[in-house]
Motif scaffolding. Structure first.
Motif, PDB file in Angstrom:
ATOM      1  N   PRO A  97      -4.642  11.304   0.910  1.00 39.97           N
ATOM      2  CA  PRO A  97      -4.716   9.910   0.454  1.00 39.97           C
ATOM      3  C   PRO A  97      -4.561   8.885   1.579  1.00 39.97           C
ATOM      4  O   PRO A  97      -4.759   7.695   1.358  1.00 39.97           O
ATOM      5  N   GLY A  98      -4.208   9.338   2.798  1.00 40.48           N
ATOM      6  CA  GLY A  98      -3.850   8.376   3.827  1.00 40.48           C
ATOM      7  C   GLY A  98      -2.496   7.786   3.493  1.00 40.48           C
ATOM      8  O   GLY A  98      -1.699   8.407   2.775  1.00 40.48           O
ATOM      9  N   ASN A  99      -2.221   6.589   3.985  1.00 42.77           N
ATOM     10  CA  ASN A  99      -0.890   6.042   3.694  1.00 42.77           C
ATOM     11  C   ASN A  99      -0.859   5.503   2.266  1.00 42.77           C
ATOM     12  O   ASN A  99      -1.884   5.137   1.691  1.00 42.77           O
ATOM     13  N   PRO A 100       0.355   5.473   1.665  1.00 41.04           N
ATOM     14  CA  PRO A 100       0.442   5.219   0.218  1.00 41.04           C
ATOM     15  C   PRO A 100       0.144   3.777  -0.203  1.00 41.04           C
ATOM     16  O   PRO A 100      -0.032   3.528  -1.391  1.00 41.04           O
ATOM     17  N   GLY A 101       0.042   2.837   0.772  1.00 43.68           N
ATOM     18  CA  GLY A 101      -0.351   1.485   0.388  1.00 43.68           C
ATOM     19  C   GLY A 101       0.742   0.727  -0.329  1.00 43.68           C
ATOM     20  O   GLY A 101       0.573   0.287  -1.466  1.00 43.68           O
ATOM     21  N   LEU A 102       1.867   0.542   0.388  1.00 41.92           N
ATOM     22  CA  LEU A 102       3.040  -0.106  -0.204  1.00 41.92           C
ATOM     23  C   LEU A 102       2.697  -1.423  -0.906  1.00 41.92           C
ATOM     24  O   LEU A 102       3.124  -1.665  -2.034  1.00 41.92           O
ATOM     25  N   PHE A 103       1.920  -2.281  -0.232  1.00 40.61           N
ATOM     26  CA  PHE A 103       1.588  -3.588  -0.826  1.00 40.61           C
ATOM     27  C   PHE A 103       0.151  -3.641  -1.343  1.00 40.61           C
ATOM     28  O   PHE A 103      -0.438  -4.714  -1.455  1.00 40.61           O
TER      29      PHE A 103
ATOM     30  N   ILE B 135      -6.348   2.109   7.713  1.00 39.48           N
ATOM     31  CA  ILE B 135      -5.339   1.090   7.435  1.00 39.48           C
ATOM     32  C   ILE B 135      -4.006   1.605   7.984  1.00 39.48           C
ATOM     33  O   ILE B 135      -3.617   2.735   7.707  1.00 39.48           O
ATOM     34  N   ASN B 136      -3.328   0.768   8.727  1.00 39.66           N
ATOM     35  CA  ASN B 136      -2.065   1.137   9.352  1.00 39.66           C
ATOM     36  C   ASN B 136      -0.903   1.028   8.365  1.00 39.66           C
ATOM     37  O   ASN B 136      -1.014   0.368   7.323  1.00 39.66           O
ATOM     38  N   SER B 137       0.213   1.644   8.732  1.00 42.93           N
ATOM     39  CA  SER B 137       1.452   1.460   7.951  1.00 42.93           C
ATOM     40  C   SER B 137       2.606   1.848   8.844  1.00 42.93           C
ATOM     41  O   SER B 137       2.425   2.540   9.847  1.00 42.93           O
ATOM     42  N   LEU B 138       3.785   1.412   8.503  1.00 38.93           N
ATOM     43  CA  LEU B 138       4.970   1.772   9.283  1.00 38.93           C
ATOM     44  C   LEU B 138       5.946   2.508   8.386  1.00 38.93           C
ATOM     45  O   LEU B 138       6.000   2.251   7.172  1.00 38.93           O
ATOM     46  N   PRO B 139       6.710   3.433   8.970  1.00 38.46           N
ATOM     47  CA  PRO B 139       7.760   4.078   8.179  1.00 38.46           C
ATOM     48  C   PRO B 139       8.867   3.065   7.872  1.00 38.46           C
ATOM     49  O   PRO B 139       9.037   2.066   8.574  1.00 38.46           O
TER      50      PRO B 139
ATOM     51  N   ARG C  25      11.966   1.129   7.849  1.00 42.24           N
ATOM     52  CA  ARG C  25      13.055   0.854   8.788  1.00 42.24           C
ATOM     53  C   ARG C  25      13.280  -0.646   8.728  1.00 42.24           C
ATOM     54  O   ARG C  25      12.421  -1.377   8.209  1.00 42.24           O
ATOM     55  N   PRO C  26      14.406  -1.138   9.264  1.00 44.07           N
ATOM     56  CA  PRO C  26      14.685  -2.581   9.116  1.00 44.07           C
ATOM     57  C   PRO C  26      13.523  -3.430   9.629  1.00 44.07           C
ATOM     58  O   PRO C  26      13.035  -3.218  10.739  1.00 44.07           O
ATOM     59  N   GLY C  27      13.061  -4.368   8.787  1.00 45.44           N
ATOM     60  CA  GLY C  27      12.022  -5.314   9.195  1.00 45.44           C
ATOM     61  C   GLY C  27      10.628  -4.729   9.264  1.00 45.44           C
ATOM     62  O   GLY C  27       9.710  -5.352   9.802  1.00 45.44           O
ATOM     63  N   TYR C  28      10.430  -3.531   8.690  1.00 45.38           N
ATOM     64  CA  TYR C  28       9.138  -2.864   8.896  1.00 45.38           C
ATOM     65  C   TYR C  28       7.979  -3.527   8.180  1.00 45.38           C
ATOM     66  O   TYR C  28       6.828  -3.274   8.485  1.00 45.38           O
TER      67      TYR C  28
ATOM     68  N   PRO D 176       2.917  -7.541   3.095  1.00 38.92           N
ATOM     69  CA  PRO D 176       2.342  -8.089   1.851  1.00 38.92           C
ATOM     70  C   PRO D 176       1.070  -8.905   2.068  1.00 38.92           C
ATOM     71  O   PRO D 176       0.117  -8.765   1.297  1.00 38.92           O
ATOM     72  N   GLU D 177       1.028  -9.741   3.126  1.00 38.46           N
ATOM     73  CA  GLU D 177      -0.179 -10.554   3.353  1.00 38.46           C
ATOM     74  C   GLU D 177      -1.369  -9.669   3.702  1.00 38.46           C
ATOM     75  O   GLU D 177      -2.476  -9.837   3.179  1.00 38.46           O
ATOM     76  N   ASP D 178      -1.154  -8.717   4.634  1.00 38.74           N
ATOM     77  CA  ASP D 178      -2.231  -7.791   4.981  1.00 38.74           C
ATOM     78  C   ASP D 178      -2.676  -6.989   3.760  1.00 38.74           C
ATOM     79  O   ASP D 178      -3.869  -6.758   3.556  1.00 38.74           O
ATOM     80  N   GLY D 179      -1.707  -6.555   2.957  1.00 39.44           N
ATOM     81  CA  GLY D 179      -2.024  -5.767   1.764  1.00 39.44           C
ATOM     82  C   GLY D 179      -2.981  -6.514   0.853  1.00 39.44           C
ATOM     83  O   GLY D 179      -3.937  -5.925   0.335  1.00 39.44           O
ATOM     84  N   ARG D 180      -2.721  -7.818   0.674  1.00 41.22           N
ATOM     85  CA  ARG D 180      -3.631  -8.637  -0.150  1.00 41.22           C
ATOM     86  C   ARG D 180      -4.993  -8.777   0.516  1.00 41.22           C
ATOM     87  O   ARG D 180      -6.034  -8.590  -0.094  1.00 41.22           O
ATOM     88  N   PHE D 181      -4.973  -9.151   1.799  1.00 40.73           N
ATOM     89  CA  PHE D 181      -6.213  -9.387   2.539  1.00 40.73           C
ATOM     90  C   PHE D 181      -7.116  -8.152   2.518  1.00 40.73           C
ATOM     91  O   PHE D 181      -8.337  -8.246   2.391  1.00 40.73           O
ATOM     92  N   LEU D 182      -6.511  -6.972   2.624  1.00 40.54           N
ATOM     93  CA  LEU D 182      -7.288  -5.736   2.720  1.00 40.54           C
ATOM     94  C   LEU D 182      -7.854  -5.268   1.387  1.00 40.54           C
ATOM     95  O   LEU D 182      -8.780  -4.461   1.352  1.00 40.54           O
ATOM     96  N   THR D 183      -7.283  -5.760   0.281  1.00 39.07           N
ATOM     97  CA  THR D 183      -7.715  -5.242  -1.025  1.00 39.07           C
ATOM     98  C   THR D 183      -8.455  -6.279  -1.851  1.00 39.07           C
ATOM     99  O   THR D 183      -9.095  -5.921  -2.837  1.00 39.07           O
ATOM    100  N   GLN D 184      -8.378  -7.565  -1.476  1.00 41.62           N
ATOM    101  CA  GLN D 184      -9.124  -8.553  -2.249  1.00 41.62           C
ATOM    102  C   GLN D 184     -10.571  -8.603  -1.758  1.00 41.62           C
ATOM    103  O   GLN D 184     -10.831  -8.459  -0.562  1.00 41.62           O
ATOM    104  N   PRO D 185     -11.523  -8.808  -2.699  1.00 42.87           N
ATOM    105  CA  PRO D 185     -12.943  -8.774  -2.325  1.00 42.87           C
ATOM    106  C   PRO D 185     -13.279  -9.719  -1.167  1.00 42.87           C
ATOM    107  O   PRO D 185     -14.038  -9.350  -0.282  1.00 42.87           O
TER     108      PRO D 185
END
Ligand SMILES: [Zn+2]
Length: 411
Positions: A183-189, A249-253, A255-258, A367-376
């Motif tokens: 699945p790649g990374n789980p897509g938190l946002f 699509i990138n993601s971070l594990p 950790r504080p401020g990730y 959260p901002e990237d998550g929206r940008f990457l999934t909105q048409p």
């Protein structure tokens, strides 16, 4: 290409006739249709122009049809035509078969009647194309003999330049990362249920459409939710392919401020220079654990092998130039940070025999990237930016190599 698809669906809804009648002031003529390899109905261009008056000329990858005095240009095999300097979609491409140029039936059933509503009409029930009113000016004289199309071996890139400046004939491979059981990374946002593999596919398909609109042919490593082994992806871009673009699509594990990290970065293949580049390469290379029998065939030692390849320097330079172009264009549309061009040892890039880059389009853990990457709207912007980057890289490459008669890999 929604227009073309909708049109194709309309045409498919009613089976194409086996022949059509073309009626003009000068008489009637029956032209048989035939199916192309993909099943699309086609008709001979010389039959059409001898009925309507005009000329056919094939030169390199392009066919020029003049009907009346209106010139139409078709890039052979490409689902569009050029009229009035505008590129317009078609359901199928013009094709040269044994010295005969065939045009999609759609051109006569839809395109001509739409462009010249006062002159042409097509009656689907009667399979009859009618030229109405006065014949077009140039047709009052005897219709010129249609020039015989020549099937001279057309070198790739040999045709006149496309409106965007590049030569026709380019083919690139688009690789939507992950897929199937990976699945790649789980897509938190990301919206619920959407993972990295879904977003890379959505954007990859958009890039394909954008590139086709720009006259660049595209081969996809996948168009559905399936897993393609990392070691096999690069082989989609071999002999006649100009470059390889992998989308992730990138993601971070956790950790504080990730969730703060955001923005895009583009990688070309080389030994990883930084710890973060190594982390991203490790993460993307992890997909091999979803592969079964292919793992043994492509041990990760492949990178060492490739590094010894004599062609590598050429590949590295071209890959780096391509990565720079991709990153510049992503930055122009991305709402996040420009994280720059980086190098790392991605397995997916090691088997490509052409310039190859991997774009991390943003962070699903922001959260901002998550929206940008999934909105048409965001996806469309990213896809257009990637397609523009490919075109400007190819354009640059053609300029650097003068004639543009060669491929980026220095074939
Ligand atoms: Zn990925």
């Amino acid at each position: 290409m929604i227009g073309a698809l909708a049109l194709a669906a309309l045409l498919l809804a009613r089976p194409a006739p086996s022949a059509i009648t073309i009626a003009t002031a000068r008489g009637e003529r029956v032209i048989e249709l035939r199916d192309d390899a993909g099943g699309a109905p086609m008709l001979s261009a010389s039959g059409l122009v001898s009925a309507l008056g005009g000329t056919v000329r094939v030169s390199g990858s392009w066919a020029e049809i003049a009907i009346g005095r209106q010139p139409f240009r078709f890039l052979l095999g490409a689902p569009f035509f050029v009229y009035n300097n505008r590129v317009r979609p078609l359901a199928a491409g013009a094709a040269l078969t044994r010295d005969t140029l065939y045009l999609p039936f759609q051109f006569i059933a839809e395109v001509l009647p739409r462009l010249f509503a006062d002159r042409y009409r097509y009656d689907a029930d009667a399979a009859r194309f009618t030229e109405a009113g006065a014949p077009p000016p140039s047709a009052t004289a005897a219709a010129p003999e249609p020039a015989e199309p020549t099937a001279a071996a057309s070198a790739r890139y040999a045709g006149p330049r496309l409106p965007n400046g590049i030569r026709p004939g380019h083919l690139v491979t688009i690789d939507p990362g992950h897929g199937g059981v990976d699945p790649g990374n789980p897509g938190l946002f990301f919206p619920r249920g959407i993972r990295e593999k879904d977003v890379t596919l959505q954007i990859g398909l958009l890039v394909r459409d954008e590139l086709k609109r720009r006259g660049v042919a595209v081969r996809m490593t996948r168009t559905t939710d399936t897993l393609i082994a990392l070691g096999d992806r690069g082989s989609y871009c071999s002999d006649n392919c100009d470059l390889f673009l992998s989308i992730h699509i990138n993601s971070l594990p956790k950790r504080p401020g990730y969730t703060a990290a955001r923005g895009s970065e583009t990688y070309f293949l080389a030994e990883a220079k930084t710890e973060d580049a190594r982390r991203v390469a490790r993460m993307e290379n992890e997909a091999v654990r979803f592969e079964t029998e292919t793992v043994a065939a492509h041990p990760s030692g492949g990178l060492d092998f490739i590094l010894k390849d004599l062609q590598l320097n050429e590949h590295l330079r071209e890959s780096a130039l391509l990565a720079a172009r991709v990153q510049d264009n992503l930055d122009q549309v991305h709402t996040g940070n420009n994280r720059g061009v980086k190098q790392a040892g991605f397995m997916v890039l090691t088997t490509a025999r052409r310039p190859a880059v991997l774009a991390e389009l943003g962070y699903s853990t922001n959260p901002e990237d998550g929206r940008f990457l999934t909105q048409p709207v965001g996806q469309r912007k990213l896809a257009a930016a990637l397609a523009d980057a490919v075109v400007s890289y190819l354009h640059e490459y053609e300029r650097r190599t003068d004639a543009g008669a060669d491929s980026p890999a220095g074939r």
